[in-house]
Design a protein around this motif. Structure first.
Motif, mmCIF file in Angstrom:
data_model
loop_
_atom_site.group_PDB
_atom_site.id
_atom_site.type_symbol
_atom_site.label_atom_id
_atom_site.label_comp_id
_atom_site.label_asym_id
_atom_site.label_seq_id
_atom_site.Cartn_x
_atom_site.Cartn_y
_atom_site.Cartn_z
ATOM 1 N N ALA A 110 1.767 -6.654 1.869
ATOM 2 C CA ALA A 110 3.175 -6.553 1.494
ATOM 3 C C ALA A 110 3.384 -5.703 0.253
ATOM 4 C CB ALA A 110 3.746 -7.950 1.261
ATOM 5 N N GLY A 111 2.380 -5.637 -0.623
ATOM 6 C CA GLY A 111 2.541 -4.849 -1.827
ATOM 7 C C GLY A 111 1.392 -5.044 -2.791
ATOM 8 N N PHE A 112 1.464 -4.305 -3.904
ATOM 9 C CA PHE A 112 0.442 -4.346 -4.948
ATOM 10 C C PHE A 112 1.101 -4.620 -6.291
ATOM 11 C CE2 PHE A 112 -1.187 -1.373 -1.706
ATOM 12 C CZ PHE A 112 -2.335 -2.064 -1.350
ATOM 13 N N VAL A 113 0.301 -4.853 -7.304
ATOM 14 C CA VAL A 113 0.812 -5.070 -8.652
ATOM 15 C C VAL A 113 1.649 -3.871 -9.091
ATOM 16 C CG1 VAL A 113 0.121 -5.283 -11.074
ATOM 17 C CG2 VAL A 113 -1.044 -6.625 -9.324
ATOM 18 N N ARG A 114 1.189 -2.697 -8.756
ATOM 19 C CA ARG A 114 1.863 -1.453 -9.160
ATOM 20 C C ARG A 114 2.867 -1.031 -8.096
ATOM 21 N NH1 ARG A 114 -0.205 3.391 -12.018
ATOM 22 N NH2 ARG A 114 1.723 4.495 -12.463
ATOM 23 N N ASP A 115 4.158 -1.024 -8.433
ATOM 24 C CA ASP A 115 5.189 -0.555 -7.505
ATOM 25 C C ASP A 115 4.905 0.882 -7.095
ATOM 26 O OD1 ASP A 115 6.701 -2.874 -7.407
ATOM 27 O OD2 ASP A 115 7.988 -2.274 -9.072
ATOM 28 N N GLY A 116 5.064 1.178 -5.829
ATOM 29 C CA GLY A 116 4.867 2.528 -5.325
ATOM 30 C C GLY A 116 3.469 2.791 -4.802
ATOM 31 N N ALA A 117 2.525 1.909 -5.101
ATOM 32 C CA ALA A 117 1.171 2.079 -4.573
ATOM 33 C C ALA A 117 1.190 1.797 -3.074
ATOM 34 C CB ALA A 117 0.190 1.159 -5.277
ATOM 35 N N VAL A 118 0.520 2.651 -2.316
ATOM 36 C CA VAL A 118 0.468 2.456 -0.860
ATOM 37 C C VAL A 118 -0.932 2.106 -0.379
ATOM 38 C CG1 VAL A 118 2.474 3.921 -0.399
ATOM 39 C CG2 VAL A 118 0.170 4.918 -0.328
ATOM 40 N N VAL A 119 -1.926 2.162 -1.272
ATOM 41 C CA VAL A 119 -3.294 1.869 -0.850
ATOM 42 C C VAL A 119 -4.080 1.258 -2.007
ATOM 43 C CG1 VAL A 119 -4.350 4.096 -1.470
ATOM 44 C CG2 VAL A 119 -5.261 2.795 0.467
ATOM 45 N N GLU A 120 -5.002 0.391 -1.640
ATOM 46 C CA GLU A 120 -6.035 -0.076 -2.562
ATOM 47 C C GLU A 120 -7.334 -0.027 -1.772
ATOM 48 O OE1 GLU A 120 -7.134 -4.098 -4.972
ATOM 49 O OE2 GLU A 120 -5.169 -3.196 -5.358
ATOM 50 N N LEU A 121 -8.354 0.545 -2.378
ATOM 51 C CA LEU A 121 -9.625 0.796 -1.698
ATOM 52 C C LEU A 121 -10.739 0.037 -2.407
ATOM 53 C CD1 LEU A 121 -11.102 2.473 0.471
ATOM 54 C CD2 LEU A 121 -11.236 4.329 -1.193
ATOM 55 N N ARG A 122 -11.463 -0.770 -1.646
ATOM 56 C CA ARG A 122 -12.561 -1.570 -2.187
ATOM 57 C C ARG A 122 -13.817 -1.261 -1.391
ATOM 58 N NH1 ARG A 122 -15.083 -6.185 -1.147
ATOM 59 N NH2 ARG A 122 -15.939 -7.324 -2.898
ATOM 60 N N CYS A 123 -14.922 -1.014 -2.089
ATOM 61 C CA CYS A 123 -16.169 -0.634 -1.428
ATOM 62 C C CYS A 123 -17.345 -1.423 -1.961
ATOM 63 C CB CYS A 123 -16.456 0.859 -1.635
ATOM 64 S SG CYS A 123 -15.223 1.958 -0.941
ATOM 65 N N ILE A 124 -18.356 -1.525 -1.133
ATOM 66 C CA ILE A 124 -19.646 -2.080 -1.521
ATOM 67 C C ILE A 124 -20.683 -1.026 -1.155
ATOM 68 C CG2 ILE A 124 -21.354 -3.897 -1.159
ATOM 69 C CD1 ILE A 124 -19.010 -5.716 -0.280
ATOM 70 N N ALA A 125 -21.542 -0.718 -2.111
ATOM 71 C CA ALA A 125 -22.623 0.251 -1.890
ATOM 72 C C ALA A 125 -23.955 -0.461 -2.072
ATOM 73 C CB ALA A 125 -22.498 1.418 -2.859
ATOM 74 N N ARG A 126 -25.013 0.148 -1.542
ATOM 75 C CA ARG A 126 -26.347 -0.427 -1.657
ATOM 76 C C ARG A 126 -27.346 0.668 -1.959
ATOM 77 N NH1 ARG A 126 -30.972 -1.792 1.541
ATOM 78 N NH2 ARG A 126 -31.864 -3.724 0.772
ATOM 79 N N ARG A 127 -28.212 0.381 -2.921
ATOM 80 C CA ARG A 127 -29.326 1.306 -3.197
ATOM 81 C C ARG A 127 -30.311 1.220 -2.041
ATOM 82 N NH1 ARG A 127 -29.148 3.418 -8.069
ATOM 83 N NH2 ARG A 127 -27.925 2.295 -9.615
ATOM 84 N N THR A 128 -30.851 2.368 -1.668
ATOM 85 C CA THR A 128 -31.848 2.359 -0.581
ATOM 86 C C THR A 128 -33.222 2.660 -1.125
ATOM 87 O OG1 THR A 128 -31.248 4.665 -0.151
ATOM 88 C CG2 THR A 128 -30.268 2.980 1.241
#
Length: 128
Positions: A110-128
């Protein structure tokens, strides 16, 4: 003990929010969700620019950890207006990730803390 990953341009996450942009534990790097503001905090009304800025923040954390996008194993994107800009997001994402592609979930919110934001991106990376 986990190690904080804090690129200098993202120091405000620690200072203002008491959270690490990235946290490494047992070879995994867990990232905070990043919205699409630029390094000066400006949030464009253009979804493409927001997507590019969110991916740029992920890149900064990965580089600070000595990693690259090829190390991402999972990605979750949260969207306001998912159906309206999914194809555009897929374009920006495709220009960033490579095989083997990370697992990915896209979620409408429905929304984010910041008005006008349309995306939030969360990632998990792993060392190989």
């Amino acid at each position: 003990m986990p190690d904080a990953i804090v690129p200098s341009v993202l120091n405000s996450y620690v200072r203002d929010w008491n959270m690490s942009p990235g946290l490494e534990h047992d070879g995994f790097v867990f990232m905070t969700g990043f919205t699409g503001s630029n390094e000066n905090g400006h949030l464009s009304s253009d979804p493409r620019e927001q997507f590019e800025h969110a991916f740029e923040k992920v890149r900064l954390v990965l580089e600070e950890a000595g990693l690259g996008f090829e190390h991402i194993v999972e990605m979750t994107s949260y969207h306001v207006g998912l159906r309206e800009h999914l194809e555009l997001f897929k374009e920006v994402r495709a220009a960033t990730v490579s095989e083997p592609y990370p697992a990915w979930t896209a979620i409408e919110v429905a929304g984010f803390v910041r008005d006008g934001a349309v995306v939030e991106l969360r990632c998990i990376a792993r060392r190989t």
